[in-house]
Enzyme design. Structure first.
Site, short mmCIF file in Angstrom:
data_model
loop_
_atom_site.label_atom_id
_atom_site.label_comp_id
_atom_site.label_asym_id
_atom_site.label_seq_id
_atom_site.Cartn_x
_atom_site.Cartn_y
_atom_site.Cartn_z
N LEU A 48 -66.33 -36.98 24.40
CA LEU A 48 -66.10 -35.57 24.14
C LEU A 48 -67.10 -34.78 24.96
CD1 LEU A 48 -65.60 -35.44 20.25
CD2 LEU A 48 -63.91 -34.81 21.97
N ASP A 49 -66.65 -33.71 25.63
CA ASP A 49 -67.56 -32.88 26.41
C ASP A 49 -68.65 -32.30 25.53
OD1 ASP A 49 -66.25 -33.19 28.91
OD2 ASP A 49 -64.72 -31.76 28.28
N SER A 50 -69.75 -31.88 26.15
CA SER A 50 -70.89 -31.39 25.38
C SER A 50 -70.54 -30.18 24.51
CB SER A 50 -72.04 -31.03 26.33
OG SER A 50 -71.63 -30.03 27.25
#
Length: 386
Positions: A48-50
């Site tokens: 998952l992206d930051s």
């Protein structure tokens, strides 16, 4: 009674459902799990992206072999999309590079139908995909121009849950979408393409993963730390990351102190949600299951040729598949493979864990402060010695 000293490292194999919060990478999120479970061997099954939040399915010990299997599961997301602005990263951590017109609720509902089913998608250049051995995002940040080929993904569901019209203070319109999609689908790219089909541009304000295969976010450790996922909270999420975007790509150690300690409540919550790999869990993950007969355990552990007589053939059947094998005790023994000719081969083997005495204080005993799996079996199933 006194507690025996705890080992510094734990090699137990299991599954952990964890609710990642925004502002930290998926890899860095594993710190809390490693600390709570006292192990180093863990791996998540889908980044998952930051800026994003939601469900991480984490595997520990020998179960890290199953990461590719879990990664291939269908995933469900909720996304807050801003129509009228596009950032270079297609998310709130980037710089605005395009502006366009807001869109109506009716326009979005029509467009979503075009982006359901098989979809050709060009991944975002700011992604973890590798080009010539390097991440595409690193190449772009280094000033390189790259071109990524389109690829087919599948969108099973693309539904509008909520909508916010433009206002005097904000010329953009916003949509809350729920998307069920195949592995490899970029929700950022999907939002971009939906907007382009409407003659405008867009980016994600917020993203939440709510389901991975049979696993749901509501069952994850630390789920209570997440805010309600809504358009308004998504807009606030975007405003926060716009202010903090210069810090997003700093190493984890520079964002928070190395000496960070999770609260006792969080550590206990993580431990309470740790699951050993059982036959029920293996079936949920799509595996066929079989039992290794006790008299063949030594042959199995020594890597001797596999045969049907070593297993419960009634369960094994004639399925051409990967099979999750369990010891007669119920502990996970590994994966074997069965081809169309019914020939068996090893996937990987998990040796049986040595049984150890667990020592609890009198206060712990009286307050029933035991692992969740002990409670589920019932304390009467254990032999207690005083």
């Amino acid at each position: 009674m006194s507690r025996m000293p705890e080992k510094t490292k734990n090699k137990v194999s299991g599954v952990m459902l964890y609710a990642k919060t925004p502002g930290i990478t998926s890899f860095s999120s594993l710190w809390s799990i490693k600390h709570a479970l006292k192990t180093e061997k863990v791996g998540h099954t889908g980044t998952l992206d930051s800026f994003a939040e939601g469900l991480l399915v984490v595997l520990s010990g020998n179960l890290t072999h199953l990461v590719p299997h879990i990664t291939s599961f269908t995933k469900t997301y909720q996304a807050v999309v801003c129509f009228g602005k596009e950032t270079d990263t297609l998310d709130p951590t980037g710089d605005v590079v395009k502006t366009g017109a807001a869109v109506s609720k009716e326009q979005i509902e029509v467009a979503l139908k075009k982006f359901t089913g098989a979809v050709l998608q060009v991944p975002p250049v700011y992604s973890a995909l590798h080009v010539d051995g390097k991440r595409a995002s690193d190449l772009v940040r280094g000033g390189n121009e790259i071109h990524l080929e389109s690829r087919q993904v599948f969108v099973y569901k693309n539904e509008l849950l909520d909508f916010k019209e433009p206002s005097e203070n904000d010329a953009c319109s916003y949509a809350l979408l729920e998307i069920v999609c195949s592995k490899g689908t970029y929700i950022r790219a999907l939002a971009r393409d939906i907007a382009y089909s409407l003659g405008t541009c867009a980016h994600l304000c917020a993203l939440r993963r709510t389901k991975v295969g049979p696993f749901e976010l509501k069952d994850a450790a630390c789920f209570g730390e997440l805010k309600e996922f809504s358009i308004e909270n998504g807009i606030q999420n975007a405003l926060y990351f716009q202010k903090e975007k210069e810090k997003i790509h700093l190493p984890f150690e520079q964002k928070i102190k190395k000496s960070r300690e999770d609260s006792a409540e969080k550590i206990q919550d993580i431990r309470n949600h740790f699951l050993l790999f059982s036959q029920k869990l293996a079936s949920l993950c799509g595996f066929s299951c079989d039992i290794l007969k006790p008299e063949f355990e030594k042959s199995y552990l020594n890597g001797r040729p596999l045969s049907q007589k070593m297993f419960d053939i009634a369960i094994c059947g004639n399925i051409e598949d990967e099979i999750a094998v369990f010891y007669s005790s119920g502990a996970f023994a590994g994966i074997i493979c069965k081809n169309k000719d019914a020939k068996l081969s090893y996937g990987f083997v998990v040796p049986p864990e040595k049984k150890e005495f667990k020592v609890f204080s009198w206060n712990e005993f009286c307050s029933l402060n035991f692992p969740v799996e002990w409670k589920s079996k019932g304390l009467r199933s254990y032999n207690w010695k005083f």
